[in-house]
Design a protein around this motif. Structure first.
Motif, PDB file in Angstrom:
ATOM      1  N   CYS A 108      -5.009   1.106   2.598  1.00 32.92           N
ATOM      2  CA  CYS A 108      -6.073   2.071   2.292  1.00 32.92           C
ATOM      3  C   CYS A 108      -7.152   1.482   1.384  1.00 32.92           C
ATOM      4  O   CYS A 108      -8.312   1.893   1.438  1.00 32.92           O
ATOM      5  CB  CYS A 108      -5.469   3.318   1.661  1.00 32.92           C
ATOM      6  SG  CYS A 108      -4.910   3.064  -0.040  1.00 32.92           S
ATOM      7  N   GLY A 109      -6.769   0.515   0.542  1.00 34.95           N
ATOM      8  CA  GLY A 109      -7.764  -0.077  -0.358  1.00 34.95           C
ATOM      9  C   GLY A 109      -8.084   0.798  -1.553  1.00 34.95           C
ATOM     10  O   GLY A 109      -8.893   0.413  -2.399  1.00 34.95           O
ATOM     11  N   GLN A 110      -7.456   1.979  -1.645  1.00 35.89           N
ATOM     12  CA  GLN A 110      -7.786   2.941  -2.705  1.00 35.89           C
ATOM     13  C   GLN A 110      -6.623   3.188  -3.674  1.00 35.89           C
ATOM     14  O   GLN A 110      -6.850   3.565  -4.816  1.00 35.89           O
ATOM     15  CB  GLN A 110      -8.165   4.312  -2.090  1.00 35.89           C
ATOM     16  CG  GLN A 110      -9.219   4.259  -1.006  1.00 35.89           C
ATOM     17  CD  GLN A 110     -10.566   3.835  -1.535  1.00 35.89           C
ATOM     18  OE1 GLN A 110     -10.933   4.180  -2.651  1.00 35.89           O
ATOM     19  NE2 GLN A 110     -11.299   3.046  -0.761  1.00 35.89           N
ATOM     20  N   CYS A 111      -5.403   2.991  -3.185  1.00 38.00           N
ATOM     21  CA  CYS A 111      -4.248   3.331  -4.024  1.00 38.00           C
ATOM     22  C   CYS A 111      -4.055   2.279  -5.114  1.00 38.00           C
ATOM     23  O   CYS A 111      -4.676   1.225  -5.084  1.00 38.00           O
ATOM     24  CB  CYS A 111      -2.993   3.444  -3.160  1.00 38.00           C
ATOM     25  SG  CYS A 111      -2.481   1.888  -2.420  1.00 38.00           S
ATOM     26  N   CYS A 170       0.841  -1.199   0.000  1.00 36.94           N
ATOM     27  CA  CYS A 170       0.000   0.000   0.000  1.00 36.94           C
ATOM     28  C   CYS A 170       0.880   1.255   0.000  1.00 36.94           C
ATOM     29  O   CYS A 170       1.893   1.310   0.689  1.00 36.94           O
ATOM     30  CB  CYS A 170      -0.909  -0.003   1.238  1.00 36.94           C
ATOM     31  SG  CYS A 170      -1.910   1.492   1.386  1.00 36.94           S
ATOM     32  N   GLU A 171       0.478   2.237  -0.785  1.00 34.17           N
ATOM     33  CA  GLU A 171       1.261   3.476  -0.874  1.00 34.17           C
ATOM     34  C   GLU A 171       1.346   4.176   0.485  1.00 34.17           C
ATOM     35  O   GLU A 171       2.265   4.926   0.748  1.00 34.17           O
ATOM     36  CB  GLU A 171       0.638   4.416  -1.922  1.00 34.17           C
ATOM     37  CG  GLU A 171       0.978   3.986  -3.336  1.00 34.17           C
ATOM     38  CD  GLU A 171       0.260   4.787  -4.404  1.00 34.17           C
ATOM     39  OE1 GLU A 171      -0.496   5.716  -4.051  1.00 34.17           O
ATOM     40  OE2 GLU A 171       0.447   4.465  -5.591  1.00 34.17           O
ATOM     41  N   CYS A 183      -3.013  -1.324  -3.883  1.00 31.61           N
ATOM     42  CA  CYS A 183      -4.141  -1.963  -3.183  1.00 31.61           C
ATOM     43  C   CYS A 183      -5.162  -2.475  -4.197  1.00 31.61           C
ATOM     44  O   CYS A 183      -5.594  -3.630  -4.126  1.00 31.61           O
ATOM     45  CB  CYS A 183      -4.825  -0.978  -2.230  1.00 31.61           C
ATOM     46  SG  CYS A 183      -3.991  -0.804  -0.643  1.00 31.61           S
TER      47      CYS A 183
HETATM   48 ZN   LIG Z   1      -3.309   1.366  -0.429  1.00 30.38          ZN
END
Ligand SMILES: [Zn+2]
Length: 369
Positions: A73-76, A64-65, A79
């Protein structure tokens, strides 16, 4: 609903969603939080228990960034790409299908190059015990002097088949079989989210049939959803899976205590019509005896069973369980166990055994007797 949809959809995307492995989650969370990372992790445990799901989740935590972090984060990009299975710095190998030396060599050669996008190059090897001897040597060589940017996440159902040279270089986590309670809770959560009606007894049956494996449980749950048409009841699940629901076992127990041979044999015939596995029914019956024994031992029992009778029944059931496989067929063996239980009725002043139920007409199904 297509097969394996639930397993994919409900794969854990955060440590909070990992079920039944609190010690491992805590250790990994701590390691990620403190930055004390190992270059090789080994996850072992029975099939369908979540080893590769945990490995992919850890890969996400590492990539993850915003990380390395226990709460990706689940968004980068990393992820999202890991969830979709197309992250370039995550290589996933199933050793059960890729055991050739050249394949492993090819993989290990690529390991020497730095990651393309992320901070680590992560290699997941599933069923790592199935690598050939040569491949193991190649793996071991890399494990002995791993490049700083490489992390191995190994998974296996048979860690005892791994050479000590590999084991000693890995941080080894053994995943526990999931308890029926943990599985039931998980299925409960999923069905609520999916807006499917169910009763709690039905979920206990599914959890029991899953035998500790979340993947098997979800596959059974899918069959139940298809079969029960959005209303999953214990009766339907019991019919579908050929397993006795707790009410049937309790009814059998009660009929035995009432000394009611006709009801006992009728209930057994009804179970046979559902094609139940009678050794499972016997296990559940012994579970009820165990509960009675515990209640008695703790002086909490107001029940009709005296301690001696519990012990005698348990012993008969235990020997019957051992011999069940030797009977000409399971139902016959099971009936003989219950006829024996009915025959051995020691009288005790604490007992409240009713007199045998006699002169009752047999239902047609029992005319053969
Ligand atoms: Zn992430």
């Amino acid at each position: 609903m297509p097969s394996h949809v639930l397993a994919r959809k409900w794969r854990p995307q955060s440590f909070a969603e990992v079920i039944g492995q609190p010690a491992i989650v805590q250790a990994l969370t701590h390691a990620l939080g403190s930055g004390r990372l190992h270059h090789a992790y080994l996850f072992s445990g029975t099939r369908g228990i979540g080893k590769t799901s945990l490995a992919r989740l850890l890969a996400k935590c590492l990539s993850c960034e915003k990380g390395p972090t226990a709460t990706p984060c689940g968004q980068c990009n990393p992820c999202l790409a890991i969830v979709l299975g197309n992250y370039l710095d995550l290589l996933e190998i199933d050793a059960a299908s890729r055991t050739k030396v050249e394949d492993t060599r090819e993989l290990l050669e690529s390991v020497q190059y730095p990651p393309m996008m992320g901070r680590y190059k992560i290699i997941i090897i599933d069923e790592v015990h199935m690598l050939s001897g040569h491949s193991f040597n190649a793996l071991l060589k890399t494990l002995e002097e791993p490049p700083k940017h490489v992390i191995f996440l190994l998974a296996t159902t048979e860690p005892e088949k791994l050479p000590n040279t590999v084991l000693s270089r890995c941080l080894h986590f053994t995943l526990k079989l999931l308890s029926n309670e943990a599985l039931s809770q998980h299925f409960n959560h999923i069905l609520q989210q999916e807006n499917i009606r169910f009763d709690a007894d039905a979920l206990s049956l599914v959890a029991k049939a899953a035998r500790g494996s979340v993947r098997d449980g979800l596959s059974i749950l899918e069959r139940c959803i298809a079969f029960c048409e959005n209303d999953i009841t214990a009766a339907k699940v019991s019919g579908l899976l050929g397993i006795a629901d707790s009410h049937s076992v309790q009814a059998l127990f009660d009929a035995l205590l009432a000394n009611d041979a006709v009801s006992v044999l009728t209930l057994i015939r009804q179970l046979a019509e559902k094609s139940v596995d009678f050794s499972d029914v016997l296990d559940a019956f012994m579970g009820l005896l165990h509960q009675s024994a515990l209640q008695y031992a703790l002086h909490e029992s107001n029940g009709p069973l005296a301690a001696e009778r519990i012990q005698l029944y348990y012993q008969i059931a235990l020997i019957g369980r051992r011999d069940l496989a030797l009977a000409p067929d399971q139902q016959m063996g099971f009936e003989m166990i219950f006829i024996r239980l009915l025959a051995f009725q020691p009288w005790h002043e604490d007992d409240n055994i009713p007199p045998p139920v006699k002169k009752k007409r047999l239902p047609p199904a029992l005319n053969l007797l």
